[in-house]
Write an enzyme that holds these catalytic residues in place. Structure first.
Site: not given
Length: 457
Positions: A111, A157, A278, A284, A286, A291, A318
């Site tokens: 422990n 915004h 792609s 493309k 990317n 992401e 524990y």
């Protein structure tokens, strides 16, 4: 090898053994487990609890195991009989040095041993997290230094609001990641007490010198309550919370990079080495890395929530539930460390389109507030000035113009106080240069901010 089989008559069910084992993931603690065991054996020998000879044999044996693990001479492939990293290390030690190895566990429990291992591991990871944050901060500071005159629109915004500079924009992220680095240091300070010697939860009858063990392991001292020592995971929750904030900041920056990389914005061009293509659309390019960093944020949050949920109903001291503190934490740590390294590399390779950024700022009425301030400077009440400029913006929208493309005669139709100096007042350069209060985007303010940031870094 089990460390607890004496009072059992039956063999552990195979499925129970597989469900219960932790070596498959707590093997990460090998270095920390050995480091803690060396300190414990040294203290036991210094206190006369084991002989000096046994203490020497144990520490030398442990150092050999550590070296063999690092070199690959010893591995975990044939360790199916071991329940966890503690039994693996102690079992291997005993196989090599005999009965002296059986004395290593004197005065401790798994422990307090696992509590120590986790603290040592998290302390090491805090140091590495701080190092990678510093690398990212250095890259952000470089961008700030290079782009004090790169004009871009500031947003609220997601609407163009006022002109600013790329340096000022990235300065905001410098502050975020600087606070993250401070959180790592705060977490380390609070957690840096040694739990070893707490035993299962009630200490031990052996005359341990817990202060010596703490000193040998570079802790500030020993924990004050043995029950709390083995049942505390606050420091890990705090670290995961801090990692969640880091990942949130990385996600915000990733979101902006993704937006800036679109054809509609074209503020940045990502390097090929941090992009993918792609399988069907040949044109493309990317922003997959940005992401993925954004996407993995939920994963890090989930591990924090998982540990909070695991701990919320546990009675002292524990409980085996606490074995669940490891796999999620390891994954969160790996995710954030990788994300920090990838973000620093992506920023270093990224190209910024200065012309496109300035053109976007000029075409989005970001100087409207400065036009209102100009009128205020001529004695027009601010609320009236606000309304006049709003009418000018409406006209510009109808005619497809910017404010500085209106003639003086057209401006005077809305207020007679307009003069030729208005064009200088609402130029992008002037709009930025006038904002030199501390923390603003003006060159003088940014130079001061950059100097302070360099000193902090």
């Amino acid at each position: 090898m089990k460390l607890w089989g004496g009072r059992f008559k039956k063999q552990t069910d195979r499925l129970v053994q597989e469900f219960n084992e932790s070596l498959s993931f707590d093997r990460r603690f090998a270095e920390q487990d050995i480091r803690g065991s060396i300190a414990h054996a040294t203290m036991l020998a210094d206190c006369g609890i084991i002989s000096r000879e046994d203490g020497t044999r144990i520490t030398e044996g442990l150092r050999e195991i550590a070296e063999d693990l690092r070199s690959g001479k010893l591995n975990f492939q044939s360790s199916a009989d071991y329940e966890d990293i503690h039994s693996f290390v102690e079992g291997t030690l005993t196989e090599r040095i005999g009965d002296a190895g059986k004395r290593l566990h004197t005065g401790r429990s798994r422990n307090d041993q696992v509590a120590l291992d986790m603290k040592l591991y998290i302390r090491d990871e805090l140091t590495e997290t701080e190092r990678r944050l510093s690398q990212l901060l250095a890259e952000i500071l470089h961008i700030m230094e290079e782009h004090t005159d790169t004009v871009m629109p500031g947003f609220t915004h997601l609407q163009k609001a006022q002109p600013t500079t790329l340096s000022h924009h990235f300065g905001a992220y410098f502050e975020m990641f600087l606070r993250d680095r401070e959180r790592m240091r705060d977490c380390r300070r609070r957690m840096n007490l040694c739990p070893l010697g707490a035993g299962a939860f009630a200490g031990t009858t052996y005359p341990l010198d817990r202060a010596e063990t703490a000193k040998l392991l570079d802790f500030d001292g020993a924990t004050r309550n043995s029950m709390d020592s083995v049942s505390d995971r606050d420091y890990l929750i705090e670290y995961l919370s801090a990692l969640s904030v880091v990942q949130m900041h990385l996600s915000r920056l990733s979101e902006e990079i993704i937006i800036w990389n679109t054809n509609e914005y074209r503020f940045v061009e990502l390097d090929d080495s941090y992009s993918t293509g792609s399988s069907i659309m040949p044109q493309k390019k990317n922003p997959d890395i940005a992401e993925l960093i954004r996407g993995k944020t939920g994963r890090v949050y989930g591990h924090l929530m998982g540990l909070l949920t695991t701990m919320k109903g546990l009675p002292l001291a524990y409980n085996k539930d606490m074995q669940e503190d490891k796999e999620g934490a390891f994954d969160a740590i790996d995710t954030v460390l990788d994300s920090l390294q990838l973000m620093a590399g992506m920023l270093a390779a990224m190209k910024f389109n200065r012309v496109r950024m300035e053109r976007s700022a000029s075409g989005g009425f970001t100087n409207a507030t400065d036009a209102a301030d100009y009128l205020v400077g001529k004695g027009v009440p601010f609320r009236d000035a606000h309304g006049i400029v709003g009418q000018l913006v409406l006209r510009c929208l109808d005619e497809g113009k910017s404010l500085d493309e209106l003639s003086l005669e057209e401006l005077k139709q809305y207020s007679p106080v307009f003069e030729t100096d208005v064009y200088e007042a609402i130029s992008m350069k002037s709009c930025i240069e006038k904002r030199n209060t501390k923390g603003g985007p003006g060159v003088a303010a940014m130079r001061e901010e950059i100097e302070e940031s360099r000193a902090l870094l």
